[in-house]
Write a protein that holds these residues in place. Structure first.
Motif, PDB file in Angstrom:
ATOM      1  N   PRO A 287       0.844  -1.200   0.000  1.00 13.84           N
ATOM      2  CA  PRO A 287       0.000   0.000   0.000  1.00 13.84           C
ATOM      3  C   PRO A 287       0.878   1.248   0.000  1.00 13.84           C
ATOM      4  N   ASP A 288       0.699   2.096  -0.992  1.00 11.86           N
ATOM      5  CA  ASP A 288       1.543   3.294  -1.094  1.00 11.86           C
ATOM      6  C   ASP A 288       0.962   4.441  -0.268  1.00 11.86           C
ATOM      7  N   TYR A 289      -0.361   4.536  -0.239  1.00 13.36           N
ATOM      8  CA  TYR A 289      -1.026   5.542   0.586  1.00 13.36           C
ATOM      9  C   TYR A 289      -2.418   5.025   0.924  1.00 13.36           C
ATOM     10  N   VAL A 290      -3.010   5.562   1.994  1.00 11.41           N
ATOM     11  CA  VAL A 290      -4.351   5.143   2.389  1.00 11.41           C
ATOM     12  C   VAL A 290      -5.326   6.307   2.254  1.00 11.41           C
ATOM     13  N   LEU A 291      -6.504   5.988   1.749  1.00 11.73           N
ATOM     14  CA  LEU A 291      -7.618   6.923   1.677  1.00 11.73           C
ATOM     15  C   LEU A 291      -8.655   6.448   2.691  1.00 11.73           C
ATOM     16  N   VAL A 292      -8.858   7.229   3.746  1.00 12.75           N
ATOM     17  CA  VAL A 292      -9.701   6.822   4.867  1.00 12.75           C
ATOM     18  C   VAL A 292     -10.901   7.755   4.981  1.00 12.75           C
ATOM     19  N   ASP A 293     -12.069   7.182   5.198  1.00  9.94           N
ATOM     20  CA  ASP A 293     -13.248   7.996   5.494  1.00  9.94           C
ATOM     21  C   ASP A 293     -12.902   8.915   6.666  1.00  9.94           C
ATOM     22  N   GLU A 294     -13.162  10.209   6.487  1.00  7.48           N
ATOM     23  CA  GLU A 294     -12.717  11.193   7.483  1.00  7.48           C
ATOM     24  C   GLU A 294     -13.265  10.925   8.886  1.00  7.48           C
ATOM     25  N   ARG A 295     -14.362  10.185   8.973  1.00  9.38           N
ATOM     26  CA  ARG A 295     -14.966   9.897  10.279  1.00  9.38           C
ATOM     27  C   ARG A 295     -14.151   8.897  11.091  1.00  9.38           C
ATOM     28  N   ILE A 296     -13.246   8.174  10.445  1.00 10.40           N
ATOM     29  CA  ILE A 296     -12.464   7.177  11.186  1.00 10.40           C
ATOM     30  C   ILE A 296     -10.968   7.483  11.165  1.00 10.40           C
ATOM     31  N   LYS A 297     -10.618   8.711  10.815  1.00  4.65           N
ATOM     32  CA  LYS A 297      -9.194   9.073  10.743  1.00  4.65           C
ATOM     33  C   LYS A 297      -8.506   8.897  12.089  1.00  4.65           C
ATOM     34  N   GLU A 298      -9.080   9.450  13.141  1.00  2.32           N
ATOM     35  CA  GLU A 298      -8.421   9.414  14.442  1.00  2.32           C
ATOM     36  C   GLU A 298      -8.315   7.991  14.973  1.00  2.32           C
ATOM     37  N   SER A 299      -9.333   7.181  14.761  1.00  2.00           N
ATOM     38  CA  SER A 299      -9.261   5.784  15.212  1.00  2.00           C
ATOM     39  C   SER A 299      -8.219   5.012  14.407  1.00  2.00           C
ATOM     40  N   PHE A 300      -8.024   5.379  13.137  1.00  2.00           N
ATOM     41  CA  PHE A 300      -6.968   4.764  12.329  1.00  2.00           C
ATOM     42  C   PHE A 300      -5.597   5.081  12.926  1.00  2.00           C
ATOM     43  N   ILE A 301      -5.363   6.345  13.259  1.00  2.00           N
ATOM     44  CA  ILE A 301      -4.077   6.770  13.817  1.00  2.00           C
ATOM     45  C   ILE A 301      -3.808   6.082  15.156  1.00  2.00           C
ATOM     46  N   THR A 302      -4.815   6.040  15.990  1.00  2.00           N
ATOM     47  CA  THR A 302      -4.666   5.396  17.305  1.00  2.00           C
ATOM     48  C   THR A 302      -4.316   3.920  17.144  1.00  2.00           C
ATOM     49  N   SER A 303      -5.033   3.239  16.266  1.00  2.00           N
ATOM     50  CA  SER A 303      -4.783   1.814  16.034  1.00  2.00           C
ATOM     51  C   SER A 303      -3.412   1.597  15.414  1.00  2.00           C
ATOM     52  N   PHE A 304      -2.997   2.487  14.523  1.00  2.00           N
ATOM     53  CA  PHE A 304      -1.686   2.380  13.885  1.00  2.00           C
ATOM     54  C   PHE A 304      -0.572   2.390  14.926  1.00  2.00           C
ATOM     55  N   LYS A 305      -0.601   3.364  15.818  1.00  2.00           N
ATOM     56  CA  LYS A 305       0.436   3.476  16.855  1.00  2.00           C
ATOM     57  C   LYS A 305       0.489   2.212  17.715  1.00  2.00           C
ATOM     58  N   LYS A 306      -0.683   1.759  18.123  1.00  2.00           N
ATOM     59  CA  LYS A 306      -0.770   0.583  18.986  1.00  2.00           C
ATOM     60  C   LYS A 306      -0.219  -0.667  18.298  1.00  2.00           C
ATOM     61  N   GLN A 307      -0.562  -0.835  17.029  1.00  2.00           N
ATOM     62  CA  GLN A 307      -0.203  -2.083  16.364  1.00  2.00           C
ATOM     63  C   GLN A 307       1.221  -2.096  15.822  1.00  2.00           C
ATOM     64  N   VAL A 308       1.779  -0.939  15.507  1.00  2.00           N
ATOM     65  CA  VAL A 308       3.204  -0.907  15.156  1.00  2.00           C
ATOM     66  C   VAL A 308       4.031  -1.376  16.347  1.00  2.00           C
ATOM     67  N   SER A 309       3.660  -0.925  17.541  1.00  2.00           N
ATOM     68  CA  SER A 309       4.359  -1.378  18.754  1.00  2.00           C
ATOM     69  C   SER A 309       4.172  -2.877  18.969  1.00  2.00           C
ATOM     70  N   LYS A 310       2.989  -3.364  18.671  1.00  2.00           N
ATOM     71  CA  LYS A 310       2.707  -4.791  18.824  1.00  2.00           C
ATOM     72  C   LYS A 310       3.540  -5.625  17.854  1.00  2.00           C
ATOM     73  N   PHE A 311       3.665  -5.146  16.632  1.00  2.00           N
ATOM     74  CA  PHE A 311       4.416  -5.878  15.598  1.00  2.00           C
ATOM     75  C   PHE A 311       5.925  -5.803  15.835  1.00  2.00           C
ATOM     76  N   TYR A 312       6.412  -4.593  16.115  1.00  2.00           N
ATOM     77  CA  TYR A 312       7.851  -4.342  16.080  1.00  2.00           C
ATOM     78  C   TYR A 312       8.421  -3.829  17.411  1.00  2.00           C
ATOM     79  N   SER A 313       7.629  -3.802  18.476  1.00  2.00           N
ATOM     80  CA  SER A 313       7.999  -3.316  19.802  1.00  2.00           C
ATOM     81  C   SER A 313       8.027  -1.786  19.813  1.00  2.00           C
ATOM     82  N   GLU A 314       8.282  -1.232  20.983  1.00  2.00           N
ATOM     83  CA  GLU A 314       8.369   0.224  21.119  1.00  2.00           C
ATOM     84  C   GLU A 314       9.595   0.779  20.404  1.00  2.00           C
ATOM     85  N   GLN A 315      10.567  -0.075  20.158  1.00  2.00           N
ATOM     86  CA  GLN A 315      11.793   0.324  19.451  1.00  2.00           C
ATOM     87  C   GLN A 315      11.979  -0.572  18.223  1.00  2.00           C
TER      88      GLN A 315
END
Length: 469
Positions: free
Chosen positions: A252-280
C-alpha cells in the motif's frame, strides 16, 4: 561470473545456437530442471540464501522463507503439475466454410530470453520468471540487481552449479551490464523495476521488435470505508506496508480513509506498530533495513520535503543513517504537490489522506496513473462494487493486501504505467511462449473452388458464404 561486451555476445550466440535443442525438450525434461532448482532453494542453499539477504539488508529469516523461497518453490510445484497439459496441442474449431481442415494452437518457445530482476526480492523476482522461462522451453540470461551483491553472487553460484551456460546463465554487473545486454536481439525480455527504467527497456527492445513483459509499480492506493473493524484492517495494512521495510512493489503506497475514522486509524496504527515491532522497531528482529545509502537518503528527502510543507508526522519518523534504518511512519496533512504524494515511496512511510465521499476517493485515484494494485477495505458490497466498476488497476485485493500475488491461478501484472504483460502460473508460461497457429487441410475444400478465373458461379458461392457462413 562476469562478461565483457564481447563475451555477452558470445554467450548470447551460444544460447541461440542451442535454442532448438532446449525448445524440443519434453515436459519431463523441463520438470527435471525445475526440480533441480527447487532442491537447491529448499535444501542445498536455503541457509546461504537467508544469510545473503540478511547481509544485504537485514532481511528477517522468516520473511526470506515466506517471500523469497516459498513463492518460487510453490511456483515450481504448480508448473510441474500442469506443464504436461499446457504443452499439448490445443484443438480449436474450424469454420464450416473451411470444411476439410482442422485447426490447432501450439505453445512454442520464444527462444533466447533476458530476465532483468530488481533488488527488493532478488531470489523471488529472479527465479520466479526463470521458472516460467524453463517451462516454456527457452534459453535464458539472468541479470540481477547490483544493489544486493551478496545475494546476486550466491545466485550466480546456484545457476552455474545447476545449468550449462548455453541454456541458462547469470551475469553480474552494474547498469552498464544491463545496457550491453539490451543491445542484443533477444526474443523476449522480462523486466521488473520502475516505470522510468521500464521505458528504457521497452525502447531498447523496440530496436529488435523484441516482445517484453514489464512488471513495474506505481502508487498503489488503499481505500477504507467506515464499515470496517479498524483494528483488523490496520493490522493487515501494517503487515503489508512494512514487510521488507516497505520495499515492495505492491505494498500500500497511501491510504484513503473515510474522514470519520481518521483518528481511530491513527490510534490503532500506533498501537499495532508497537505490537508488531515493539516500542523500538530498530531493535526488532522482524524489521528490515533500507537497501543502501542512496535509497535511505531518497526516503529521508521525501520526509523532509513533506515536513517543510507542514505535513504532520502522526507516528514514527525517526531514522538512523548508520544502518539505513527508517522507523515505520504515518504522515498526514500532505500537500498534493509534495514528493510523497507524487512519487512511488518504496519505503516504510505511509501517507494518510481522508475523503468525505466515496466518489471523491475514486476521483482521486483516477487522477493518477493506473496502479499495480488497489486495495479495498469494506463490509459494504455496494461500496466494493462501486470502486471496482469505476477504477482500473493491475490487480485488486478486497479486505486484505499482497495476497493476490500468491495465487498462481491469478495473472499478476500491471496496466500501462504499472506494467505490460502478466506472470505466474499459466500466465507466466504464456509470456515466454508464442501461441503458434496451425491449420492442416485434409481434403479438397470449398476455398479450392474459388481460384481464378472468376465467374458468376463462383461469385454466387462467395455471396452464399458471406450470407450463411
Amino acid at each position: 561470473m562476469s562478461y565483457s561486451d564481447n563475451m555477452f555476445a558470445s554467450l548470447f550466440d551460444k544460447q541461440k545456437a542451442n535454442q532448438f535443442n532446449i525448445g524440443n525438450t519434453n515436459y519431463k525434461e523441463r520438470v527435471i530442471k525445475l526440480k533441480k532448482l527447487k532442491h537447491a532453494l529448499e535444501s542445498t542453499y536455503k541457509q546461504d540464501i537467508r544469510d545473503a539477504l540478511y547481509a544485504d539488508f537485514k532481511k528477517p529469516q522468516l520473511e526470506v522463507d515466506l517471500t523469497e523461497i516459498y513463492p518460487v518453490i510453490d511456483e515450481i510445484k504448480y508448473v510441474s503439475k500442469n506443464l504436461k497439459s499446457w504443452l499439448k496441442k490445443q484443438h480449436v474449431g474450424t469454420p464450416l466454410a473451411m470444411l476439410g481442415s482442422s485447426s490447432y494452437i501450439i505453445n512454442e518457445p520464444k527462444g533466447v530470453c533476458l530476465v532483468i530482476s530488481p533488488w527488493n526480492y532478488p531470489i523471488n523476482l529472479t527465479f520466479g520468471p526463470l521458472v516460467s522461462a524453463i517451462a516454456g522451453g527457452n534459453a535464458v540470461i539472468l541479470k540481477p540487481s547490483e544493489m544486493t551483491p551478496n545475494t546476486s553472487r550466491l545466485m550466480a553460484k546456484i545457476v552455474a552449479d545447476l545449468f550449462d551456460e548455453n541454456e541458462i546463465a547469470l551475469v553480474e554487473g552494474e547498469v552498464e551490464t544491463s545496457q550491453a545486454l539490451l543491445e542484443l536481439p533477444f526474443n523476449h525480455i522480462f523486466f521488473t523495476g520502475s516505470p522510468a527504467v521500464g521505458k528504457i527497456v521497452m525502447k531498447a527492445a523496440s530496436k529488435h521488435l523484441t516482445s517484453v513483459t514489464l512488471e513495474l509499480g506505481g502508487k498503489s492506493p488503499t481505500i477504507i470505508d467506515d464499515s470496517v473493524n479498524i483494528d483488523k484492517v490496520v493490522g493487515k495494512i501494517i503487515y503489508g506496508k512494512f514487510m521488507n521495510a516497505g520495499q515492495t512493489c505492491i505494498a500500500p503506497d497511501y491510504v484513503l480513509v473515510d474522514e470519520r475514522i481518521k483518528e481511530s486509524f491513527i490510534t490503532s496504527f500506533k498501537k499495532q506498530v508497537s505490537k508488531f515491532y515493539s516500542e523500538q522497531p530498530e531493535s526488532s528482529e522482524a524489521y528490515s533495513r533500507i537497501v543502501n545509502k542512496k535509497h535511505f537518503s531518497r526516503l529521508n528527502e521525501l520526509l523532509e520535503d513533506s515536513k517543510s510543507q507542514n505535513a504532520k508526522i502522526d507516528s514514527g519518523g525517526q531514522s538512523n543513517d548508520e544502518n539505513n534504518y527508517i522507523e515505520p511512519t504515518l504522515i498526514s496533512d500532505l500537500n498534493e504537490d509534495s514528493k510523497l504524494m507524487q512519487e512511488e515511496i518504496f519505503g516504510p512511510v505511509l501517507p494518510l489522506k481522508t475523503y468525505k465521499t466515496l466518489e471523491e476517493a475514486v476521483d482521486y485515484i483516477n487522477s493518477k496513473e493506473k496502479p499495480l494494485a488497489l486495495y479495498i477495505y469494506s463490509k459494504k458490497k455496494k461500496n466494493i462494487n462501486y470502486i471496482l466498476d469505476n477504477t482500473r488497476a493491475g490487480g485488486t485485493c478486497i479486505n486484505h493486501n499482497l495476497l493476490q500475488y500468491l495465487n498462481h491461478n491469478l495473472p499478476f501484472g500491471g496496466s500501462n504505467n504499472s506494467g505490460i504483460g502478466k506472470s505466474h502460473g499459466y500466465f507466466g508460461f504464456l509470456e515466454f511462449t508464442n501461441q503458434r497457429s496451425l491449420l492442416k487441410q485434409h481434403t479438397f475444400g470449398a476455398v479450392d473452388l474459388l481460384k481464378p478465373p472468376y465467374n458468376n458461379w463462383k461469385q454466387k458461392i462467395v455471396d452464399l458464404t458471406i450470407k450463411w457462413f
